[in-house]
Every structure is written in C-alpha cells, then in structure tokens.
Design an enzyme around this catalytic site. Structure first.
Site, PDB file in Angstrom:
ATOM      1  N   ASN A 194       0.834  -1.197   0.000  1.00 12.80           N
ATOM      2  CA  ASN A 194       0.000   0.000   0.000  1.00 12.80           C
ATOM      3  C   ASN A 194       0.872   1.252   0.000  1.00 12.80           C
ATOM      4  OD1 ASN A 194       0.588  -0.873   2.670  1.00 12.80           O
ATOM      5  ND2 ASN A 194      -1.161   0.198   3.526  1.00 12.80           N
TER       6      ASN A 194
ATOM      7  N   GLU B 111       0.273   5.193   0.658  1.00  8.33           N
ATOM      8  CA  GLU B 111      -0.703   6.181   1.132  1.00  8.33           C
ATOM      9  C   GLU B 111      -0.317   7.592   0.694  1.00  8.33           C
ATOM     10  OE1 GLU B 111      -1.173   5.443   5.346  1.00  8.33           O
ATOM     11  OE2 GLU B 111      -2.314   3.611   4.919  1.00  8.33           O
TER      12      GLU B 111
ATOM     13  N   CYS C 209      -4.009   0.609  -2.601  1.00  4.76           N
ATOM     14  CA  CYS C 209      -3.885  -0.623  -1.815  1.00  4.76           C
ATOM     15  C   CYS C 209      -2.803  -1.530  -2.401  1.00  4.76           C
ATOM     16  CB  CYS C 209      -5.199  -1.394  -1.814  1.00  4.76           C
ATOM     17  SG  CYS C 209      -6.557  -0.593  -0.956  1.00  4.76           S
TER      18      CYS C 209
ATOM     19  N   GLU D 132      -2.941  -4.643  -3.231  1.00  2.00           N
ATOM     20  CA  GLU D 132      -3.389  -5.514  -4.327  1.00  2.00           C
ATOM     21  C   GLU D 132      -3.360  -4.768  -5.657  1.00  2.00           C
ATOM     22  OE1 GLU D 132      -4.794  -4.899  -1.406  1.00  2.00           O
ATOM     23  OE2 GLU D 132      -6.079  -6.551  -0.731  1.00  2.00           O
TER      24      GLU D 132
ATOM     25  N   CYS E 284     -10.357  -4.818  -0.351  1.00  2.00           N
ATOM     26  CA  CYS E 284     -11.464  -3.857  -0.388  1.00  2.00           C
ATOM     27  C   CYS E 284     -12.236  -4.023  -1.704  1.00  2.00           C
ATOM     28  CB  CYS E 284     -10.946  -2.432  -0.237  1.00  2.00           C
ATOM     29  SG  CYS E 284     -10.188  -1.756  -1.735  1.00  2.00           S
TER      30      CYS E 284
ATOM     31  N   CYS F  80     -10.365  -3.063  -4.957  1.00  2.00           N
ATOM     32  CA  CYS F  80      -9.366  -4.057  -5.381  1.00  2.00           C
ATOM     33  C   CYS F  80     -10.034  -5.299  -5.952  1.00  2.00           C
ATOM     34  CB  CYS F  80      -8.459  -4.416  -4.215  1.00  2.00           C
ATOM     35  SG  CYS F  80      -7.325  -3.080  -3.807  1.00  2.00           S
TER      36      CYS F  80
HETATM   37  N1  THU Z   1      -5.264  -1.725   2.426  1.00  2.00           N
HETATM   38  C1  THU Z   1      -4.647  -2.513   1.508  1.00  2.00           C
HETATM   39  O1  THU Z   1      -3.559  -2.185   1.011  1.00  2.00           O
HETATM   40  N2  THU Z   1      -5.246  -3.665   1.154  1.00  2.00           N
HETATM   41  C2  THU Z   1      -6.406  -4.142   1.686  1.00  2.00           C
HETATM   42  O2  THU Z   1      -6.847  -5.235   1.332  1.00  2.00           O
HETATM   43  C3  THU Z   1      -7.132  -3.334   2.662  1.00  2.00           C
HETATM   44  C4  THU Z   1      -6.556  -2.017   2.990  1.00  2.00           C
HETATM   45  C5  THU Z   1      -4.583  -0.509   2.869  1.00  2.00           C
HETATM   46  C6  THU Z   1      -5.169   0.797   2.434  1.00  2.00           C
HETATM   47  C7  THU Z   1      -4.653   1.725   3.531  1.00  2.00           C
HETATM   48  O3  THU Z   1      -3.329   2.132   3.207  1.00  2.00           O
HETATM   49  C8  THU Z   1      -4.577   0.854   4.758  1.00  2.00           C
HETATM   50  O4  THU Z   1      -4.580  -0.485   4.290  1.00  2.00           O
HETATM   51  C9  THU Z   1      -5.728   1.054   5.732  1.00  2.00           C
HETATM   52  O5  THU Z   1      -6.951   0.911   5.105  1.00  2.00           O
END
Ligand code: THU
Length: 132
Positions: A44, A46, A55, A57, A88, A91
């Site tokens: 991920n 941000e 994310c 994925e 999510c 994704c």
């Molecule tokens: N996140 C992912 O990278 N993958 C997931 O399957 C769920 C959430 C990340 C997004 C964000 O940076 C952090 O997790 C909190 O939601």
C-alpha cells in the site's frame, strides 16, 4: 495447498516491509503469481490526500500490467490482523478485470484463508458492455 502457491505467501509477507503507510500505520503486502511463474509484489502507498491511497493488491496489479503481464494464477495478501485480511471492494473489481483466480488471505501469524476473485466479487462484469 498446492506447492506453486507457497512462494506468494512469503512474498506478500516480505512486501509489507516496503509499504508506505504513515497515516494508517497498517502496512499491507500483496504478491501475484503470474502465468509464467514469476512473482510480482505490491504494497500500500498512502497519501496525505487520503483518497489517493493505493492498496497493496492494486499496486501489485499495476506493477504487473506495467511489465506487460496480464495473466495471473493467484494472489496473496498479508497484513498484521487478527483475522486474515481481505481485499477492499475497489481491489476486488480490479482483480476481476483480470479473471477469476485463487486469492490467499493471510496474516503475519501465518493464518491463511483460500478464496477466489469470483467468490469475493460475484458478477463483477455481468452486463457491463454486454459482458458475461
Ligand atoms: N489496504 C490494503 O492495502 N489492502 C487491503 O486489502 C485493505 C486495505 C490498505 C489501504 C490503507 O493504506 C490501509 O490499508 C488502511 O486501510
């Protein structure tokens, strides 16, 4: 679990180390097993403008597609969670663009749940542009 899937579990766990998650402090790693056996990872990423967060994925899918790879055998996703993390909605839709393949939901404690893109998001394409 089939032997060929074991590599992506470790790769997803390792990919967490590259996560850029200063806002959530929730690093996530993902790893795709590509049709040719190659493993491509994502994490991920941000942003101060929270909605721009990518994310793990989708980061893995973008990395693969950017290298000309569009056929996947499986994906693993890993985070430090009580229950193995699951992707999510955004994704799920992005994964569905590239077919229905196994998805391994993992946590750092080593718990693994096997599901699939189709199970996580049924009818992802039905009707859209007359798709199946
Ligand atoms: N996140 C992912 O990278 N993958 C997931 O399957 C769920 C959430 C990340 C997004 C964000 O940076 C952090 O997790 C909190 O939601």
């Amino acid at each position: 679990m089939q032997e060929e899937f074991k590599g992506i579990l470790q790769a997803a766990l390792n990919a967490r180390r590259h996560a850029y998650a200063p806002y959530s402090n929730f690093p996530v790693g993902a790893a795709l097993l590509c049709a040719d056996g190659e493993i491509i990872v994502g994490c991920n990423v941000e942003n101060l403008s929270y909605g721009l967060t990518l994310c793990a994925e989708r980061s893995a899918v973008c990395a693969a597609v950017s290298r000309g790879i569009r056929q996947f055998k499986a994906i693993a996703v890993c985070a430090e969670t009580r229950l193995p993390i699951s992707p999510c909605g955004a994704c799920r839709q992005v994964l569905a663009e590239f077919g229905d393949f196994p998805v391994f939901l993992c946590n750092v404690a080593g718990e693994i749940v096997e599901t699939s893109v189709g199970e996580l998001l049924p009818r992802a394409k039905t009707g859209i542009l007359d798709g199946d």
